[in-house]
Motif scaffolding. Structure first.
Motif, short mmCIF file in Angstrom:
data_model
loop_
_atom_site.label_atom_id
_atom_site.label_comp_id
_atom_site.label_asym_id
_atom_site.label_seq_id
_atom_site.Cartn_x
_atom_site.Cartn_y
_atom_site.Cartn_z
N LYS A 395 0.81 -1.21 0.00
CA LYS A 395 0.00 0.00 0.00
C LYS A 395 0.85 1.28 0.00
O LYS A 395 0.31 2.39 -0.04
CB LYS A 395 -0.92 0.00 1.22
CG LYS A 395 -1.86 -1.21 1.26
CD LYS A 395 -2.70 -1.22 2.54
CE LYS A 395 -3.61 -2.45 2.60
NZ LYS A 395 -4.42 -2.48 3.85
N MET A 396 2.16 1.13 0.08
CA MET A 396 3.03 2.31 0.14
C MET A 396 3.23 2.91 -1.25
O MET A 396 3.36 2.18 -2.23
CB MET A 396 4.39 1.92 0.73
CG MET A 396 4.34 1.50 2.18
SD MET A 396 5.99 1.10 2.82
CE MET A 396 5.58 0.54 4.48
N PRO A 397 3.25 4.24 -1.32
CA PRO A 397 3.52 4.89 -2.61
C PRO A 397 4.95 4.62 -3.07
O PRO A 397 5.85 4.37 -2.27
CB PRO A 397 3.31 6.38 -2.31
CG PRO A 397 3.50 6.51 -0.84
CD PRO A 397 3.03 5.22 -0.24
N SER A 398 5.17 4.69 -4.36
CA SER A 398 6.47 4.36 -4.95
C SER A 398 7.62 5.18 -4.37
O SER A 398 8.69 4.62 -4.08
CB SER A 398 6.40 4.54 -6.47
OG SER A 398 7.63 4.22 -7.06
N PRO A 399 7.47 6.50 -4.18
CA PRO A 399 8.60 7.27 -3.62
C PRO A 399 9.02 6.78 -2.23
O PRO A 399 10.22 6.74 -1.91
CB PRO A 399 8.06 8.70 -3.56
CG PRO A 399 6.99 8.74 -4.61
CD PRO A 399 6.37 7.39 -4.57
N LEU A 400 8.02 6.39 -1.41
CA LEU A 400 8.35 5.89 -0.07
C LEU A 400 9.08 4.56 -0.16
O LEU A 400 10.05 4.32 0.57
CB LEU A 400 7.07 5.74 0.77
CG LEU A 400 7.25 5.19 2.19
CD1 LEU A 400 8.22 6.05 2.99
CD2 LEU A 400 5.90 5.11 2.91
N LEU A 401 8.64 3.69 -1.06
CA LEU A 401 9.31 2.40 -1.24
C LEU A 401 10.77 2.60 -1.65
O LEU A 401 11.67 1.92 -1.17
CB LEU A 401 8.58 1.56 -2.28
CG LEU A 401 7.25 0.94 -1.86
CD1 LEU A 401 6.58 0.25 -3.04
CD2 LEU A 401 7.47 -0.08 -0.74
N LYS A 402 10.99 3.54 -2.57
CA LYS A 402 12.36 3.81 -3.03
C LYS A 402 13.22 4.31 -1.87
O LYS A 402 14.39 3.93 -1.75
CB LYS A 402 12.34 4.81 -4.17
CG LYS A 402 11.78 4.26 -5.48
CD LYS A 402 11.82 5.31 -6.57
CE LYS A 402 11.26 4.75 -7.87
NZ LYS A 402 11.25 5.79 -8.96
N GLY A 403 12.64 5.17 -1.03
CA GLY A 403 13.39 5.69 0.11
C GLY A 403 13.75 4.61 1.10
O GLY A 403 14.88 4.57 1.62
N LEU A 404 12.79 3.74 1.39
CA LEU A 404 13.05 2.64 2.32
C LEU A 404 14.07 1.66 1.74
O LEU A 404 14.91 1.11 2.48
CB LEU A 404 11.75 1.91 2.64
CG LEU A 404 10.73 2.70 3.47
CD1 LEU A 404 9.42 1.92 3.61
CD2 LEU A 404 11.29 3.04 4.86
N ARG A 405 14.01 1.47 0.44
CA ARG A 405 14.97 0.59 -0.22
C ARG A 405 16.39 1.14 -0.07
O ARG A 405 17.34 0.41 0.24
CB ARG A 405 14.62 0.42 -1.69
CG ARG A 405 15.59 -0.44 -2.50
CD ARG A 405 15.59 -1.86 -2.00
NE ARG A 405 16.47 -2.71 -2.75
CZ ARG A 405 16.84 -3.93 -2.36
NH1 ARG A 405 16.39 -4.41 -1.21
NH2 ARG A 405 17.64 -4.65 -3.09
#
Length: 640
Positions: A395-405
């Motif tokens: 459910k996370m937006p793509s920018p947040l996923l990239k940051g967590l990655r």
């Protein structure tokens, strides 16, 4: 059941190859010590070693059959068992076809005459076979849906040879002009995955017909393959009030499958570990054979044996139980012989105890049942729980996923939460590669510096994932395992290691009728209520003893980590590495450093070391001719 060997020549010179085929057959005598024969015409040579299971007095192969107006039209070689052969015989007889035996082989060739290539859709069993149509001058080859039985082939200008074991094709290589160079891509796939994935083999000129595929071939032509089996795990929701119907359907189809798998004219026993799968099979088999014998193996080291649990299960279901304990010395001594039987290495330490328990079983029975396939069909691996734990990331937006990655890459190794962030922000295609990966790419380059990133595991898994886009995450993992881990490791050892002891292994979970029930289960009936195989466990509540119902299956756990670090196998491993002539493949200095790090407790390299060792021993046998295992197939009783 048996071992087949065939050669379709390009120029009608089959008669000149008969002696070569006869000379190649003994190297797989263990697959069929009860009899051997050859057959040929101007285009084809067939060779066969028989392990007599059904219709002992007849059903000899190669089997010549035809309709009444052309009784010599077809010739069959067949390895496996067709469990619905009684029903098929009735159907074929009703169609007016002549049947001269009481066995299952005849149903394949008569069925091919009636249904053509679609005969595979009618067969319920495990099989690899070849049918030669002398009228159309066409060869038809097929393997069972799951790949329980193997079929190797090699095509050269001289023709196409095919066999149950690759070593037969190696024996024919000079006669055929086969390319026996080592396939470096397959080597990398092996080191990455612990097995050589289908359709590859480690020899460039030899490949495998894939599971669930058939092929046609004409003299001088190319092998034309088609896939007839495409598993489709469905995600149909099950209403809560109908769950019991699902559980009953699973129990009923397993009961029927075991009943069919018990069909034999010889004694059938069962392997029995401490887990639910083999216990269920043994309990159901006991209903059809009150005198059922069961077999298990283990080690003296505490924590690496299911012997006590298996014995408790045997007492609970009322069977006579036999146990084989394997010592480290026996283990090491058996490895070269096992690598010879395997044809290509499989870096699974459980191969060795399986070899010993199969040898023990063969003293008493000719066929055993086992629980392979339950985890892949019903969702039994713990890793299948992962999609549920990673669900919040969806459910996370793509920018947040990239940051967590990005954050996960800078966190120190071993820090709590690092692995969760890595896997949660990674597509399934990148994070899940099956059950067997030993090396990441950097670790691989340490021991094989020539490794290419484009050859890594994703080259194998990418096309398989492409077939499962519409499935739920758990189903996608199951689908991948069917085409990788199961057929590359589980079923290779099931066939090769048991047949090494002239013992036929049958796997009732890997039955097409069982699969039809299993593939319709939604993920919440597989991974649910804090457990795996939820629906299967519910279905088996009245079948298996309570003490194993929710116990995690260990299989044949091997204390490899301890042995490689201790006196048991450290010196042995060091000697194997030093003696190996694999400098063009491995950085042997790096491998020895890895072994020392393992002994010193720097890191647990046991799986990686074993992967390299298995290859080195295989190389010493099949490439260097430095290791020559002592192979002796006993003269077992035909009708045990």
């Amino acid at each position: 059941m048996c071992g087949l060997l065939g050669l379709l020549t390009s120029d009608g010179s089959a008669a000149t190859h008969v002696d070569a085929v006869r000379e190649a057959l003994p190297c797989m005598r263990h697959r069929g010590p009860d009899g051997t024969d050859t057959w040929n015409d101007e285009d084809v040579v067939f060779g066969f070693n028989r392990l007599s299971i059904i219709d002992l007095e007849h059903s000899h192969q190669p089997l010549v059959w035809g309709p009444e107006d052309d009784p010599q039209r077809y010739t069959l070689t067949f390895n496996g068992e067709i469990y619905n052969y009684i029903e098929l015989r009735e159907e074929l007889a009703a169609a007016g076809l002549p049947l001269h035996t009481t066995g299952d082989s005849e149903t394949i060739v008569a069925g091919y005459h009636l249904w053509g290539e679609d005969v595979v859709e009618h067969l319920r069993g495990m099989f690899a076979f070849a049918v030669w149509d002398a009228r159309k001058r066409t060869m038809f080859l097929a393997r069972d849906q799951f790949g329980i039985k193997p079929l190797f082939f090699a095509t050269t200008p001289a023709g196409t040879a095919f066999a149950s074991e690759k070593k037969c094709l190696l024996a024919l290589a000079e006669d055929m002009g086969t390319d026996l160079s080592i396939d470096r891509r397959a080597v990398e796939h092996y080191v990455d995955l612990q097995y050589v994935p289908e359709p590859e083999s480690l020899h460039t000129g030899i490949r495998r017909l894939e599971s669930g595929c058939s092929a046609t071939l004409t003299p001088g032509g190319v092998l034309v393959q088609r896939r007839y089996f495409r598993p489709q795990f469905k995600t149909t929701p099950v209403a809560h009030d109908s769950e019991q119907q699902v559980f009953d359907r699973i129990a009923n189809v397993l009961e029927d499958s075991v009943a069919k798998h018990m069909r034999a004219d010889v004694t059938v026993g069962s392997f029995l570990s401490g887990g639910i799968d083999s216990t269920a099979i043994a309990a159901l088999a006991k209903r059809h054979n009150p005198d059922l014998l069961t077999f298990t193996t283990g080690f003296e080291r505490e924590g690496y044996s299911e012997v006590d649990v298996a014995a408790e299960s045997a007492e609970a279901i009322g069977v006579e139980h036999h146990v084989k304990i394997v010592s480290p010395e026996e283990y090491a001594d058996a490895v070269p012989k096992i690598m010879w039987y395997l044809d290509d290495p499989v870096a699974d330490p459980s191969l060795v105890p399986l070899y010993f328990v199969a040898a023990e079983a063969r003293k008493h029975v000719k066929v055993v049942l086992s629980g392979e396939g339950a985890d892949e069909l019903f969702g039994g691996y713990t890793i299948y729980k992962e999609p549920l734990s990673l669900k919040p990331f969806e459910k996370m937006p793509s920018p947040l996923l990239k940051g967590l990655r990005k954050l996960s890459t800078v966190l120190p190794e071993g820090m709590k939460g690092k692995s969760l962030l890595e896997r949660g922000t990674m597509p399934m295609e990148d994070r899940y590669y099956g059950n067997a990966r030993s090396f990441n790419f950097e670790q691989m380059q340490r021991v094989i510096p020539w490794a290419k990133r484009e050859w890594d595991h994703r080259e194998v898994t990418r096309p398989i994932y492409a077939q499962s886009q519409d499935m739920d995450p758990v189903a996608r993992m199951q689908h991948l395992d069917l085409f990788t881990w199961m057929r590359g490791d589980i079923l290779v050892k099931a066939d090769k290691i048991n047949m090494a002891n002239s013992l036929e292994l049958r796997v009732p979970f890997l039955d097409k009728e069982v699969f039809r029930v299993a593939e319709s289960l939604p993920y919440d009936l597989k991974v649910s209520h804090g457990t795996t195989k939820y629906a299967l466990r519910k279905a088996l509540e009245q079948i298996v003893p309570a003490h194993v119902l929710h116990r995690r299956k260990l299989g044949f756990p091997v204390p490899m980590r301890h042995w490689l670090a201790g006196d048991e196998l450290y010196g042995w491993a060091q000697d194997q590495i030093n003696a190996s002539q694999t400098e063009d493949i491995f950085d042997k200095k790096a491998v020895l450093e890895m072994l020392k790090e393992h002994r010193d407790g720097v890191s647990d390299h046991s799986r990686r070391i074993w992967t390299v060792l298995a290859f080195m021993i295989w190389h010493g046998i099949f490439v260097e001719d430095r290791i020559q295992p002592q192979i002796d197939t006993p003269d077992y009783p035909v009708d045990i």
